[in-house]
Enzyme design. Structure first.
Site, PDB file in Angstrom:
ATOM      1  N   ASN A   1       2.383   1.196   7.800  1.00 34.62           N
ATOM      2  CA  ASN A   1       0.971   0.984   7.450  1.00 34.62           C
ATOM      3  C   ASN A   1       0.916  -0.197   6.489  1.00 34.62           C
ATOM      4  OD1 ASN A   1      -1.655   1.081   6.554  1.00 34.62           O
ATOM      5  ND2 ASN A   1      -1.391   2.919   5.304  1.00 34.62           N
TER       6      ASN A   1
ATOM      7  N   GLU B   1       1.091  13.324   3.690  1.00 37.66           N
ATOM      8  CA  GLU B   1       1.249  12.289   2.670  1.00 37.66           C
ATOM      9  C   GLU B   1       0.716  12.811   1.343  1.00 37.66           C
ATOM     10  OE1 GLU B   1       1.685   8.181   4.461  1.00 37.66           O
ATOM     11  OE2 GLU B   1      -0.438   8.457   4.136  1.00 37.66           O
TER      12      GLU B   1
ATOM     13  N   GLY C   1       4.503   0.389   1.580  1.00 40.21           N
ATOM     14  CA  GLY C   1       5.146  -0.772   0.955  1.00 40.21           C
ATOM     15  C   GLY C   1       6.405  -1.262   1.670  1.00 40.21           C
TER      16      GLY C   1
HETATM   17  C1  PEP Z   1       1.033   4.915   3.060  1.00 38.19           C
HETATM   18  O1  PEP Z   1       0.332   3.956   2.863  1.00 38.19           O
HETATM   19  O2  PEP Z   1       0.730   5.690   3.984  1.00 38.19           O
HETATM   20  C2  PEP Z   1       2.227   5.106   2.235  1.00 38.19           C
HETATM   21  C3  PEP Z   1       2.943   6.181   2.422  1.00 38.19           C
HETATM   22  O3  PEP Z   1       2.523   4.138   1.307  1.00 38.19           O
HETATM   23  P1  PEP Z   1       3.914   3.960   0.500  1.00 38.19           P
HETATM   24  O4  PEP Z   1       5.031   4.093   1.494  1.00 38.19           O
HETATM   25  O5  PEP Z   1       3.836   2.600  -0.103  1.00 38.19           O
HETATM   26  O6  PEP Z   1       3.974   5.059  -0.530  1.00 38.19           O
END
Ligand code: PEP
Length: 250
Positions: free
Chosen positions: A9, A167, A235
């Site tokens: 993402n 998440e 990220g």
């Molecule tokens: C996300 O944007 O769904 C995400 C999990 O971001 P990160 O991996 O940066 O924590």
């Protein structure tokens, strides 16, 4: 029996030229990764460039959001058939940043998921608790409500097309990954909710991704958990080498 799915993402990152450069570097790095499905979700404006850059590779393209109607006077919105027509195959729905900053609700998540499936897209529906909810032992209550209102209204046929991403909001972009045990407990809980609503076969088939500060160093231990079927990566998906190392975790 569930093929791992690794989805990046990109949020609001990379312009068109940077998008093309990413694919040039990344595609050869994952060319032999047949053990996993690989998806990249750039911003709307770069979906076409990404779809073109990903042609003849194993990478599929996803959007980060979608509107639930097909056309009309909805300034700024993008419909599921429009996404499908430019080569998009996936769409993230209900990301916590959309819930937090842009008024996404479980009701809109459900409508968007149904519309996406109608257009032939594969939704990745995000759920997850905030820090204060985890600290007050409300994680399962929150996941249950998000499942009941956002996912359970889908028909069994619609549900068969979706992927769920767990998440925890406190782990997104913070560098604080959920331990494999914490993540597994939430995935196991969600799979039980799927079993209650859609039955054993659907529960066995549905992929549940973990998202929240996934990095090359923690992917293998997360993926070793029985109910974790892949990752939604923010990220670390911006860097070709880092995301390739996540895809090639084993
Ligand atoms: C996300 O944007 O769904 C995400 C999990 O971001 P990160 O991996 O940066 O924590």
């Amino acid at each position: 029996m569930r093929k791992p799915l690794m989805a990046g993402n990109w949020k609001m990152h990379k312009n068109a030229a940077e998008t093309v450069r990413f694919f040039e570097a990344f595609a050869p790095m994952i060319a032999r990764a047949e053990h996993a499905d690989v998806v990249i979700c750039p911003p709307f404006v770069n979906l076409s460039a990404a779809a073109y850059a990903a042609r003849s590779t194993r990478i599929e393209i996803g959007a980060q959001d979608v509107f639930w109607l097909t056309e009309g006077a909805y300034t700024g919105e993008v419909s599921a058939p429009m996404l499908a027509a430019i080569g998009c195959r996936w769409v993230i729905i209900g990301h916590s940043e959309r819930r937090q900053y842009f008024g996404e609700t479980d009701d809109t998540v459900s409508k968007k998921a149904a519309a996406a499936v109608e257009a032939g897209l594969k939704p990745i529906v995000c759920v997850g608790e905030r820090l204060e909810e985890r600290e007050s032992n409300a994680t399962e209550t929150v996941l249950s409500a998000q499942f009941t209102q956002g996912i359970a209204p889908l028909t069994p046929d619609q549900f068969a097309k979706i992927t769920i991403a767990y998440e925890p909001v406190w782990a997104i972009g913070t560098g604080k990954t959920a331990t494999p045990e914490i993540a597994e407990a939430a995935h196991h809980f969600l799979r039980a909710r799927i079993r209650d609503r859609f039955g054993e076969e659907a529960a066995g088939a549905c992929r549940i991704l973990y998202g929240g500060s996934v990095k090359p160093e923690n992917t293998k231990t997360l993926m070793a958990q029985p109910d974790i079927d892949g990752a939604l990566v923010g990220g670390a998906s911006l860097d070709p080498a880092a995301f390739a190392s996540i895809v090639n975790f084993s």
